[in-house]
Motif scaffolding. Structure first.
Motif, PDB file in Angstrom:
ATOM      1  N   SER A 275       0.822  -1.213   0.000  1.00 41.14           N
ATOM      2  CA  SER A 275       0.000   0.000   0.000  1.00 41.14           C
ATOM      3  C   SER A 275       0.857   1.265   0.000  1.00 41.14           C
ATOM      4  N   ILE A 276       2.175   1.103  -0.004  1.00 43.02           N
ATOM      5  CA  ILE A 276       3.089   2.230   0.167  1.00 43.02           C
ATOM      6  C   ILE A 276       3.664   2.664  -1.176  1.00 43.02           C
ATOM      7  N   THR A 277       3.567   3.970  -1.432  1.00 50.26           N
ATOM      8  CA  THR A 277       4.230   4.559  -2.591  1.00 50.26           C
ATOM      9  C   THR A 277       4.993   5.792  -2.120  1.00 50.26           C
ATOM     10  N   GLU A 278       5.929   6.233  -2.929  1.00 53.14           N
ATOM     11  CA  GLU A 278       6.705   7.419  -2.548  1.00 53.14           C
ATOM     12  C   GLU A 278       5.822   8.651  -2.466  1.00 53.14           C
ATOM     13  N   ASP A 279       4.832   8.753  -3.358  1.00 52.71           N
ATOM     14  CA  ASP A 279       3.921   9.908  -3.327  1.00 52.71           C
ATOM     15  C   ASP A 279       3.139   9.955  -2.016  1.00 52.71           C
ATOM     16  N   LYS A 280       2.685   8.796  -1.546  1.00 53.77           N
ATOM     17  CA  LYS A 280       1.940   8.755  -0.279  1.00 53.77           C
ATOM     18  C   LYS A 280       2.838   9.141   0.887  1.00 53.77           C
ATOM     19  N   LEU A 281       4.044   8.616   0.910  1.00 52.70           N
ATOM     20  CA  LEU A 281       4.981   8.949   1.982  1.00 52.70           C
ATOM     21  C   LEU A 281       5.305  10.440   1.971  1.00 52.70           C
ATOM     22  N   THR A 282       5.421  11.011   0.789  1.00 53.29           N
ATOM     23  CA  THR A 282       5.713  12.446   0.673  1.00 53.29           C
ATOM     24  C   THR A 282       4.581  13.279   1.256  1.00 53.29           C
ATOM     25  N   VAL A 294       6.140   0.310   9.101  1.00 50.21           N
ATOM     26  CA  VAL A 294       6.239  -0.533   7.907  1.00 50.21           C
ATOM     27  C   VAL A 294       6.329  -1.954   8.439  1.00 50.21           C
ATOM     28  N   ASN A 295       5.218  -2.676   8.394  1.00 47.06           N
ATOM     29  CA  ASN A 295       5.110  -3.925   9.168  1.00 47.06           C
ATOM     30  C   ASN A 295       5.200  -5.174   8.295  1.00 47.06           C
ATOM     31  N   PRO A 296       6.293  -5.914   8.378  1.00 44.33           N
ATOM     32  CA  PRO A 296       6.389  -7.152   7.600  1.00 44.33           C
ATOM     33  C   PRO A 296       5.641  -8.321   8.233  1.00 44.33           C
ATOM     34  N   GLN A 297       5.599  -8.383   9.573  1.00 46.51           N
ATOM     35  CA  GLN A 297       5.087  -9.506  10.370  1.00 46.51           C
ATOM     36  C   GLN A 297       6.027 -10.716  10.293  1.00 46.51           C
ATOM     37  N   MET A 299       9.541 -12.203   7.561  1.00 50.13           N
ATOM     38  CA  MET A 299      10.321 -12.028   6.336  1.00 50.13           C
ATOM     39  C   MET A 299      10.448 -13.353   5.587  1.00 50.13           C
ATOM     40  N   LYS A 300       9.466 -14.220   5.785  1.00 45.18           N
ATOM     41  CA  LYS A 300       9.442 -15.495   5.075  1.00 45.18           C
ATOM     42  C   LYS A 300       8.364 -15.434   3.997  1.00 45.18           C
ATOM     43  N   LYS A 301       8.762 -15.594   2.747  1.00 46.32           N
ATOM     44  CA  LYS A 301       7.864 -15.451   1.610  1.00 46.32           C
ATOM     45  C   LYS A 301       6.647 -16.365   1.718  1.00 46.32           C
ATOM     46  N   GLU A 302       6.885 -17.629   2.055  1.00 51.46           N
ATOM     47  CA  GLU A 302       5.792 -18.596   2.095  1.00 51.46           C
ATOM     48  C   GLU A 302       4.756 -18.237   3.151  1.00 51.46           C
ATOM     49  N   GLN A 305       2.503 -15.298   2.029  1.00 48.86           N
ATOM     50  CA  GLN A 305       1.449 -15.752   1.123  1.00 48.86           C
ATOM     51  C   GLN A 305       0.348 -16.482   1.884  1.00 48.86           C
ATOM     52  N   LEU A 306       0.748 -17.295   2.844  1.00 43.22           N
ATOM     53  CA  LEU A 306      -0.219 -18.081   3.612  1.00 43.22           C
ATOM     54  C   LEU A 306      -1.152 -17.200   4.428  1.00 43.22           C
ATOM     55  N   ILE A 307      -0.621 -16.137   5.031  1.00 46.34           N
ATOM     56  CA  ILE A 307      -1.441 -15.296   5.910  1.00 46.34           C
ATOM     57  C   ILE A 307      -2.198 -14.215   5.132  1.00 46.34           C
ATOM     58  N   GLY A 308      -2.028 -14.186   3.811  1.00 42.04           N
ATOM     59  CA  GLY A 308      -2.833 -13.282   2.997  1.00 42.04           C
ATOM     60  C   GLY A 308      -2.245 -11.913   2.754  1.00 42.04           C
ATOM     61  N   ARG A 309      -0.950 -11.748   3.002  1.00 44.76           N
ATOM     62  CA  ARG A 309      -0.297 -10.466   2.711  1.00 44.76           C
ATOM     63  C   ARG A 309       0.306 -10.563   1.308  1.00 44.76           C
ATOM     64  N   GLN A 310      -0.302  -9.874   0.390  1.00 41.22           N
ATOM     65  CA  GLN A 310       0.066 -10.027  -1.014  1.00 41.22           C
ATOM     66  C   GLN A 310       1.222  -9.119  -1.412  1.00 41.22           C
ATOM     67  N   HIS A 311       2.263  -9.151  -0.613  1.00 37.61           N
ATOM     68  CA  HIS A 311       3.484  -8.426  -0.962  1.00 37.61           C
ATOM     69  C   HIS A 311       4.669  -9.343  -0.719  1.00 37.61           C
ATOM     70  N   THR A 312       5.788  -8.991  -1.260  1.00 40.69           N
ATOM     71  CA  THR A 312       6.985  -9.808  -1.110  1.00 40.69           C
ATOM     72  C   THR A 312       7.888  -9.227  -0.033  1.00 40.69           C
ATOM     73  N   VAL A 313       8.872 -10.010   0.356  1.00 41.79           N
ATOM     74  CA  VAL A 313       9.897  -9.521   1.286  1.00 41.79           C
ATOM     75  C   VAL A 313      10.628  -8.344   0.656  1.00 41.79           C
ATOM     76  N   GLU A 314      10.896  -8.438  -0.640  1.00 44.23           N
ATOM     77  CA  GLU A 314      11.607  -7.367  -1.345  1.00 44.23           C
ATOM     78  C   GLU A 314      10.817  -6.059  -1.318  1.00 44.23           C
ATOM     79  N   GLN A 315       9.491  -6.149  -1.393  1.00 41.42           N
ATOM     80  CA  GLN A 315       8.665  -4.938  -1.319  1.00 41.42           C
ATOM     81  C   GLN A 315       8.752  -4.288   0.060  1.00 41.42           C
ATOM     82  N   VAL A 316       8.826  -5.109   1.109  1.00 39.97           N
ATOM     83  CA  VAL A 316       8.982  -4.567   2.463  1.00 39.97           C
ATOM     84  C   VAL A 316      10.288  -3.785   2.559  1.00 39.97           C
ATOM     85  N   ILE A 317      11.351  -4.381   2.074  1.00 42.02           N
ATOM     86  CA  ILE A 317      12.670  -3.738   2.132  1.00 42.02           C
ATOM     87  C   ILE A 317      12.673  -2.431   1.338  1.00 42.02           C
TER      88      ILE A 317
END
Length: 494
Positions: A275-282, A294-297, A299-302, A305-317
């Motif tokens: 849900s994060i973009t640079e424009d929103k942060l600005t 910025v909450n990863p919960q 850093m394990k990809k699998e 996906q299982l808990i329904g967070r449709q983002h990757t570890v790389e997106q969190v970083i």
């Protein structure tokens, strides 16, 4: 299912909580004479435990299996407690000690927080510190009256002392804090029981929701025009589910409605990396937001996906680095211990990834299994054995926080927490989440706006009264005048 029968409808919350803590793998059903039992066959089934409250004693009978297999031949044990006080508070505390000791003897388990249920541990320590009690006196009380471990007692006292120092600058008598709920998310997480709706479905109603919020803001700004606003917290849901224009609209309304020169903290939960973009942060930065999450919960990809967070570890970083580039110097990250299938090595990997980012605070949650969460369906299908939080997991996470020069500054516990542990916020000096402490310690009025929020007014004599907003977004929009009227009655009460 573990059926527990009691001949009196008293201490039901405490009885259920303690038994569940000792038997986390079981669904515990407490039945009293006043229970409304949907499945009437439960009344005829032989209970695993019974509590017989008499005039002078309580008889606790345990008829549980002698293995994890509920069909195995049970052992039968009876524990008897002779009540020595008829004073309700003393009686309740003494009964809880009896129940805890009986369950501990039966299972061979000692819980880190002893028999504490329904009360925040730091609140006890804080109250005793305010009474002038020494560390030794607080330790003795928590150990004797509640059987709290030495480690957890020390943690409670340390946090209570830090909370007092942090809160010293706030305006208790002539101040308040503001919570604004944005009940929309990209998706709903498996463990979540908060008021949350998928933003894709509700996109067309967001403008109407903001209009309702603006009406609440107008009322509160006028009612509290002579009060000092100490902190603002925009949570959810995921506030950054809103578009750039919607965020600008909300933050602009806040800026034009309230005197913000007294603010000591302005937090927005960015939360989900998707849900994060640079424009929103600005936009957040431009309107004076000082702290974000910025909450990863995990850093394990699998697991993501299982808990329904449709983002990757790389997106969190990338989201974290983006927030730093925009200029945020107070970024929190949340993790949850006890997520499905995760082991010690997974927690170690998550902590290592977070250390590399070097956030300013870290909140370590123990998974709490809520009735309203989709996690219940997962447990029904896969079993609760897939959820485990261990002392080693807690140690890995805590050691990581310490390596990042963080100290514990707030703590709370919830019902049905994995491992019977706790949630602890860690932060570097000067980066503490003030609002987090306020919501736990209930020292200041918090006015809450939006669907599913609860306003808590703290009166000068210490009593606390609440009023809530309806959870349903459509109903909140429709009945916004009624929500404002509820606040008016609470705020204008002498």
């Amino acid at each position: 299912m573990m059926i527990v029968k009691s001949n009196k409808p008293q201490f039901e919350y405490d009885i259920h909580s303690l038994i569940k803590a000792f038997y986390p793998e079981q669904e515990v059903k407490l039945i009293t004479p006043e229970s409304v039992v949907k499945n009437m066959t439960l009344l005829s089934e032989k209970p695993a435990m019974t509590l017989d409250f008499g005039e002078e004693q309580v008889v606790f009978s345990i008829n549980t299996p002698n293995s994890s297999d509920m069909e195995s031949i049970p052992d039968e044990h009876t524990y008897i407690w002779k009540a020595s006080s008829n004073v309700q508070s003393d009686y309740k505390n003494a009964f809880k000690l009896f129940l805890y000791k009986s369950l501990s003897e039966e299972t061979g388990i000692e819980l880190p927080w002893g028999n504490l249920t329904g009360i925040r541990p730091t609140k006890i320590a804080m109250s005793m510190l305010e009474q002038g009690k020494s560390d030794e006196e607080i330790t003795a009380f928590l150990n004797k009256e509640h059987l709290v471990s030495a480690e957890k007692t020390k943690l409670s006292i340390e946090i209570a002392k830090r909370e007092r120092r942090i809160l010293d600058t706030l305006h208790y008598k002539n101040g308040y804090s503001l919570y604004i709920g944005i009940p929309f998310c990209p998706t709903t997480c498996l463990y979540c029981s908060f008021t949350s709706y998928p933003i894709s479905v509700w996109k067309k109603q967001v403008s109407d929701y903001l209009s309702a919020l603006e009406k609440e803001i107008d009322y509160v700004a006028k009612a509290y025009r002579d009060k000092v606003l100490d902190t603002i917290y925009i949570g959810g849901g995921t506030p950054t589910s809103l578009s750039v224009e919607e965020l600008e609209r909300l933050l602009g309304k806040i800026k034009s409605s309230f005197e913000l020169s007294t603010l000591q903290e302005f937090t927005v939960e960015a939360g989900r990396a998707d849900s994060i973009t640079e424009d929103k942060l600005t936009v957040l930065k431009r309107y004076g937001v000082t702290r974000i999450s910025v909450n990863p919960q995990t850093m394990k990809k699998e697991t993501l996906q299982l808990i329904g967070r449709q983002h990757t570890v790389e997106q969190v970083i990338e989201a974290f680095h983006m927030a730093r580039r925009v200029g945020f110097d107070n970024i929190n990250m949340d993790i949850i211990l006890g997520l499905p299938g995760e082991k010690e090595e997974d927690v170690k990997n998550t902590i290592n990834e977070i250390e590399a980012l070097a956030p300013d605070s870290l909140t370590i949650h123990s998974l709490a299994i809520k009735r309203a969460a989709a996690m219940q369906s997962w447990i029904s299908e896969h079993g609760i054995s897939g959820l485990h939080n261990t002392e080693e997991m807690m140690r890995i996470a805590t050691d990581g926080a310490h390596r990042m020069s963080m100290v514990p500054y707030y703590l709370y516990r919830q019902k049905n927490m994995a491992g019977n542990y706790e949630n602890v916020g860690y932060a570097r000096d000067g980066k503490y989440g003030i609002y987090n402490i306020l919501i736990m310690e209930e020292k200041q009025t918090i006015v809450a706006l939006g669907a599913g929020t609860i306003t808590k007014r703290v009166f000068p004599d210490g009593r606390i009264e609440r009023c809530d907003n309806v959870k349903d977004v459509a109903l909140y929009i429709e009945k916004i005048d009624e929500m404002i009227e509820r606040k008016r009655k609470l705020i204008e009460t002498e």
